[in-house]
Design a protein around this motif. Structure first.
Motif, PDB file in Angstrom:
ATOM      1  N   ARG A   2       0.844  -1.191   0.000  1.00 49.19           N
ATOM      2  CA  ARG A   2       0.000   0.000   0.000  1.00 49.19           C
ATOM      3  C   ARG A   2       0.880   1.242   0.000  1.00 49.19           C
ATOM      4  NH1 ARG A   2      -5.189  -0.375   1.200  1.00 49.19           N
ATOM      5  NH2 ARG A   2      -5.164   1.627   2.287  1.00 49.19           N
ATOM      6  N   HIS A  38      -8.059   6.939  -4.690  1.00 48.31           N
ATOM      7  CA  HIS A  38      -7.736   5.585  -4.224  1.00 48.31           C
ATOM      8  C   HIS A  38      -7.857   4.578  -5.364  1.00 48.31           C
ATOM      9  CE1 HIS A  38      -7.692   2.045  -1.677  1.00 48.31           C
ATOM     10  NE2 HIS A  38      -8.914   1.711  -2.022  1.00 48.31           N
ATOM     11  N   PRO A  40      -7.636   0.645  -5.671  1.00 47.07           N
ATOM     12  CA  PRO A  40      -7.551  -0.532  -4.796  1.00 47.07           C
ATOM     13  C   PRO A  40      -7.107  -1.812  -5.491  1.00 47.07           C
ATOM     14  CG  PRO A  40      -9.813  -0.171  -5.460  1.00 47.07           C
ATOM     15  CD  PRO A  40      -9.008   0.924  -6.118  1.00 47.07           C
ATOM     16  N   VAL A  45      -1.706  -1.142  -4.045  1.00 44.27           N
ATOM     17  CA  VAL A  45      -2.692  -0.087  -3.831  1.00 44.27           C
ATOM     18  C   VAL A  45      -1.964   1.250  -3.885  1.00 44.27           C
ATOM     19  CG1 VAL A  45      -4.309   0.929  -2.192  1.00 44.27           C
ATOM     20  CG2 VAL A  45      -4.174  -1.560  -2.451  1.00 44.27           C
ATOM     21  N   ASP A  47      -2.581   5.320  -3.625  1.00 47.24           N
ATOM     22  CA  ASP A  47      -3.459   6.427  -3.268  1.00 47.24           C
ATOM     23  C   ASP A  47      -2.683   7.737  -3.428  1.00 47.24           C
ATOM     24  OD1 ASP A  47      -5.250   4.482  -2.624  1.00 47.24           O
ATOM     25  OD2 ASP A  47      -5.113   4.759  -0.454  1.00 47.24           O
ATOM     26  N   ALA A  69      -6.015   5.608   7.401  1.00 49.98           N
ATOM     27  CA  ALA A  69      -5.705   4.264   6.913  1.00 49.98           C
ATOM     28  C   ALA A  69      -5.475   3.302   8.071  1.00 49.98           C
ATOM     29  CB  ALA A  69      -4.485   4.314   6.005  1.00 49.98           C
ATOM     30  N   ALA A  74      -5.776  -0.658   7.554  1.00 45.74           N
ATOM     31  CA  ALA A  74      -5.142  -0.799   6.244  1.00 45.74           C
ATOM     32  C   ALA A  74      -3.988   0.204   6.135  1.00 45.74           C
ATOM     33  CB  ALA A  74      -6.152  -0.561   5.125  1.00 45.74           C
ATOM     34  N   TYR A  76      -0.429   2.129   5.435  1.00 46.21           N
ATOM     35  CA  TYR A  76       0.442   2.226   4.265  1.00 46.21           C
ATOM     36  C   TYR A  76       1.827   1.684   4.589  1.00 46.21           C
ATOM     37  CZ  TYR A  76      -3.066   5.271   2.186  1.00 46.21           C
ATOM     38  OH  TYR A  76      -4.233   5.773   1.674  1.00 46.21           O
TER      39      TYR A  76
END
Length: 235
Positions: A2, A38, A40, A45, A47, A69, A74, A76
């Motif tokens: 991420r 975003h 996904p 991922v 963003d 996040a 979730a 980063y």
């Protein structure tokens, strides 16, 4: 994997997202004071958020996105400070990647010259991105690697440019947000990277010589080349 990409202004955000079009259309996630674009698509991922100009706005916007996040379970893995910059001996339109992210004017003026916050014993003025990631980014994008300086006041004279270059040998660029982004990333335990393209030379302020559209176009191209590196990188 991420990744949060943080720019200062919407024009930089849109340039970054133009390089990510192959990753699919983004969703819009609302945040206090703004929103994140975003994408996904697993396993990467991506963003992108425009957090504002200067280290304080960059730190606040980055911290907000990172906190949201984490609250969503979730977090980063990597935060990238991205945008255009003034180049120190770098060609207009060229890509630079930070080997270190340095707060170049955070400190105090003394009779013997500038003393950084680190030298004064009040904290750090430098963050180091992962070395192998920096090398991989430089190879993939053709970027020059070296310290990128974060300043609160953009350099506008030859004397100031010479002073910065003397204090930071090998520096490749000057911008206004990287250190703020890095401080927020460090507080959340995320790795940090800074990637920029050169719109002007650091020195006397000559707006007619700036090449902002070309630098923004190069930023999109740089991120298109960056995606495979991010897919392969392991935190």
């Amino acid at each position: 994997m991420r990744v949060l990409v943080v720019t200062a202004v919407p024009a930089e955000r849109d340039a970054v997202t133009s390089g990510l079009n192959a990753e699919g259309p983004p969703q819009t996630l609302r945040l206090p004071g703004g929103y994140v674009l975003h994408r996904p698509a697993a396993p990467l991922v991506l963003d992108v958020v425009a957090a504002g100009v200067g280290p304080a706005a960059a730190a606040a916007g980055t911290a907000t996105a990172l906190t949201a996040a984490s609250a969503a379970d979730a977090p980063y893995d990597l935060v990238v400070s991205a945008g255009i910059a003034g180049g120190l001996q770098q060609p207009l339109g060229g890509v630079v990647v930070a080997s270190s992210i340095v707060a170049a004017d955070l400190g105090a003026m003394t009779p013997s010259g500038f003393a950084s916050v680190g030298e004064l014993g009040f904290g750090t003025v430098e963050h180091a991105p992962p070395k192998q990631l920096v090398r991989d980014v430089a190879e993939a994008t053709g970027a020059a690697a070296g310290p990128v300086l974060t300043v609160s006041t953009v350099t506008g004279t030859a004397e100031r440019a010479e002073e910065l270059a003397a204090r930071h040998p090998g520096a490749v660029a000057e911008a206004m947000e990287g250190f703020g982004v890095a401080e927020a990333a460090a507080a959340h335990g995320a790795a940090v990277l800074e990637v920029r393209t050169v719109s002007n030379s650091v020195g006397p302020r000559e707006r007619a010589a700036w090449r902002i559209p070309e630098a923004l176009a190069a930023l999109g191209g740089g991120f298109a080349a960056l995606v495979p590196v991010l897919r392969a990188w392991k935190p």
